[in-house]
Design a protein around this motif. Structure first.
Motif, PDB file in Angstrom:
ATOM      1  N   THR A  73      42.189  36.916  27.797  1.00 17.29           N
ATOM      2  CA  THR A  73      41.032  37.338  28.571  1.00 17.29           C
ATOM      3  C   THR A  73      39.822  36.512  28.158  1.00 17.29           C
ATOM      4  O   THR A  73      39.416  36.562  26.990  1.00 17.29           O
ATOM      5  CB  THR A  73      40.738  38.834  28.316  1.00 17.29           C
ATOM      6  N   PRO A  74      39.242  35.749  29.103  1.00 18.69           N
ATOM      7  CA  PRO A  74      38.044  34.988  28.753  1.00 18.69           C
ATOM      8  C   PRO A  74      36.863  35.927  28.510  1.00 18.69           C
ATOM      9  O   PRO A  74      36.629  36.851  29.291  1.00 18.69           O
ATOM     10  CB  PRO A  74      37.788  34.091  29.967  1.00 18.69           C
ATOM     11  N   LEU A  75      36.161  35.698  27.406  1.00 17.84           N
ATOM     12  CA  LEU A  75      34.986  36.507  27.064  1.00 17.84           C
ATOM     13  C   LEU A  75      33.687  35.768  27.344  1.00 17.84           C
ATOM     14  O   LEU A  75      32.680  36.395  27.653  1.00 17.84           O
ATOM     15  CB  LEU A  75      35.033  36.903  25.586  1.00 17.84           C
ATOM     16  N   GLY A  76      33.708  34.460  27.207  1.00 14.36           N
ATOM     17  CA  GLY A  76      32.494  33.686  27.424  1.00 14.36           C
ATOM     18  C   GLY A  76      32.830  32.230  27.674  1.00 14.36           C
ATOM     19  O   GLY A  76      33.809  31.694  27.164  1.00 14.36           O
ATOM     20  N   TRP A  77      32.008  31.606  28.513  1.00 15.95           N
ATOM     21  CA  TRP A  77      32.200  30.209  28.897  1.00 15.95           C
ATOM     22  C   TRP A  77      30.943  29.414  28.596  1.00 15.95           C
ATOM     23  O   TRP A  77      29.833  29.902  28.798  1.00 15.95           O
ATOM     24  CB  TRP A  77      32.451  30.103  30.404  1.00 15.95           C
TER      25      TRP A  77
END
Length: 90
Positions: A73-77
């Motif tokens: 799960t991506p949390l921040g980019w």
């Protein structure tokens, strides 16, 4: 490519990674790729830097350990120019 296109490449890579599709994941990577993983020392989770071959070996290890895949799960980019960094939860 634009920042949004670069982010899409990274997203597509991690979709293949999550499915433990070694060949599909590696197809998104340039030969000179460097992956910096922040984690604990040991088999999994991983830490340190990996090249393309190391990333392929990691995906293969995940395939063997988690035959149904891995949920990422991506949390921040962060994307700027041709660089993309993503913080993931697994």
């Amino acid at each position: 490519m634009s920042c949004s296109q670069n982010k899409q490449v990274v997203q597509s890579f991690f979709e293949r990674f999550s499915e433990t599709d070694v060949e599909g994941a590696l197809a998104f990577l340039e030969d000179g790729v460097v992956w910096q993983a922040m984690g604990r020392q040991g088999d999994l989770p991983v830490h340190g830097q990996m090249d393309k071959a190391g990333i392929g070996a990691l995906v293969q290890t995940v395939r063997e350990m988690m035959p149904k895949g891995l949920r990422l799960t991506p949390l921040g980019w962060t994307a700027e120019g041709d660089r993309v960094a993503v913080e993931m939860d697994s």
